[in-house]
Design a protein around this motif. Structure first.
Motif, short mmCIF file in Angstrom:
data_model
loop_
_atom_site.label_atom_id
_atom_site.label_comp_id
_atom_site.label_asym_id
_atom_site.label_seq_id
_atom_site.Cartn_x
_atom_site.Cartn_y
_atom_site.Cartn_z
N LYS A 80 55.34 48.76 52.51
CA LYS A 80 55.05 50.11 52.99
C LYS A 80 53.79 50.66 52.32
N ASP A 99 58.95 46.04 38.45
CA ASP A 99 59.81 47.02 39.12
C ASP A 99 60.44 47.99 38.13
N TYR A 110 61.87 53.24 47.09
CA TYR A 110 62.03 51.80 46.91
C TYR A 110 62.21 51.42 45.43
N GLN A 150 64.83 52.10 42.64
CA GLN A 150 66.13 52.65 42.31
C GLN A 150 66.09 53.36 40.97
N ASN A 192 52.44 43.80 47.01
CA ASN A 192 52.39 45.03 46.22
C ASN A 192 50.98 45.18 45.66
N ARG A 200 54.46 41.90 52.52
CA ARG A 200 55.10 42.68 51.46
C ARG A 200 54.36 42.52 50.12
N SER A 257 56.45 46.99 48.66
CA SER A 257 57.63 46.59 49.43
C SER A 257 57.40 46.72 50.94
#
Length: 402
Positions: free
Chosen positions: A378, A359, A398, A400, A139, A137, A376
């Motif tokens: 992906k 984030d 991912y 919000q 980034n 995971r 995350s």
């Protein structure tokens, strides 16, 4: 919602309700030592470290990482950096600032969910590496993929300016007898025809190369299939520069007479790819020079693409034409390049601190969010995904409130 509007700063788009005290930032930034035989640039200077530390960040700096730009460890330490001996210590930071993409060995020693920033350099990545990054995971953000309000990457713009200008001074050196050239003065003198410089690509690097070449007295011709760029460069530089679209017959005639050809096309996030065929290069006159500024993107010419292969020399001769294919010309002026990068990072990290962290910053600044290719766990960038035949997701899923 009340938003803070700061259009003058391309990185700052933050919500007032999320603004935090800079001095409460606890994020740790790690700067590892690159392979200094191939990469001389450093992402942050001591002056940049001082500004980040005053903003509340901790900066961990690997011993000896700044020597290539003539900054000692003590200078970094006096600026507030924590000097550590090993890469393993640096890779425990929350954010890793690099120039080259992470290697498999470096990903192994990263903590899960670490954020790593670097240039993209697709030829240095692999499907195995990307899959391992997604498993942990990690980034991963690429400087070339970040966009500002104009849709351009501030990192690419800065480096392109440097490399465009440097390419002409390099060409002048390579044309001289001292470097095995034909012994031609780039600008000529009264009674002697100046050297002919052909630039493929009318972006930032092409404009800078053309400006410097014209200032030195060379004859300049620029090619691009973007009429808007050609029009802009003609308006900016005036009549001394010849412009044309990428017409095969015109290119063939120009290549036959060119003394220097500079490849400056951009390939990142582009649908159409234009590469100059080896047929045209085989017709160039003996002793001509090719300088490819896009080796990190695969090269602008068929003959330079092979220089991306491991072990291939970065300077070689083919068809009697001398090819210069170093992966990054800006690494030859590493101190200037590092200062340019550091200035952008300080602005970006200050904006990030105002926003409440990575984030939150990615949530409210889509240009910054577009810089991630893994997030995350992906793959979130279609350009990188298509290159390695990987499934892609929308990063907005991912983040919000994106």
């Amino acid at each position: 919602m009340i938003y803070k509007s700061q259009k003058k700063n391309q990185f700052v788009v933050s919500e007032l309700m999320l603004k935090t005290d800079k001095h409460k930032v606890t994020t740790v930034i790690g700067v590892p030592k690159e392979n200094q035989e191939t990469e001389k640039r450093v992402p942050i200077t001591p002056e940049g470290v001082s500004l980040l530390v005053s903003a509340g960040y901790r900066v961990m700096f690997q011993k000896g990482a700044g020597l290539t730009i003539n900054y000692s460890d003590s200078y970094y330490a006096e600026s507030g950096a924590e000097i550590v001996d090993t890469a393993k210590e640096v890779f425990q930071a929350d954010i890793i600032l690099k120039i080259m993409p992470p290697t498999l060995e470096e990903v192994e020693i990263m903590r899960p969910r670490t954020s790593v920033y670097s240039f993209l350099y697709l030829h240095n990545l692999s499907r195995t590496l990307l899959e391992h990054m997604m498993e942990k995971r990690i980034n991963a953000l690429s400087y070339e993929l970040i966009n500002d309000d104009t849709g351009a990457s501030p990192f690419v713009t800065a480096i392109s300016e440097i490399e465009g200008a440097s390419s002409i001074t390099l060409a002048a050196e390579m044309l001289s007898n001292a470097n095995g050239g034909k012994g031609i003065l780039l600008g000529g003198i009264p009674g002697i025809t100046p050297a002919e410089v052909v630039i493929i690509g009318a972006g930032v690097a092409g404009i800078m190369a053309a400006r410097v070449a014209i200032a030195m007295g060379a004859s300049v011709k620029i090619f691009d299939n973007d009429i808007i760029k050609l029009r802009a460069i003609r308006h900016e530089l005036g009549n001394p520069v010849y412009t044309s679209t990428l017409q095969p017959k015109v290119l063939r005639n120009v290549f036959r007479s060119a003394d220097v050809v500079i490849g400056a096309l951009q390939y990142i996030n582009k649908i159409h790819f234009y590469r100059i065929s080896s047929d045209l290069i085989s017709e160039m006159k003996e002793g001509a020079i090719i300088i490819d500024l896009r080796m990190e993107q695969g090269g602008c010419f068929e003959t330079t693409m092979e220089a991306c292969l491991p072990g291939h020399p970065s300077i070689f001769e083919k068809y009697g034409v001398l090819h210069f294919c170093e992966m990054s010309l800006s690494s030859r002026v590493a101190r200037t390049s590092s200062i340019a990068l550091s200035n952008i990072f300080v602005s970006m990290f200050n904006a990030m601190g105002d926003s409440g962290g990575i984030d939150h910053f990615a949530r409210f600044d889509r240009g910054f969010a577009s810089g991630f290719y893994t997030y995350s766990g992906k793959m979130v960038n279609s350009y990188v995904a298509s290159h390695f035949n990987l499934p892609v997701s929308d990063i907005g899923l991912y983040l919000q409130g994106f």
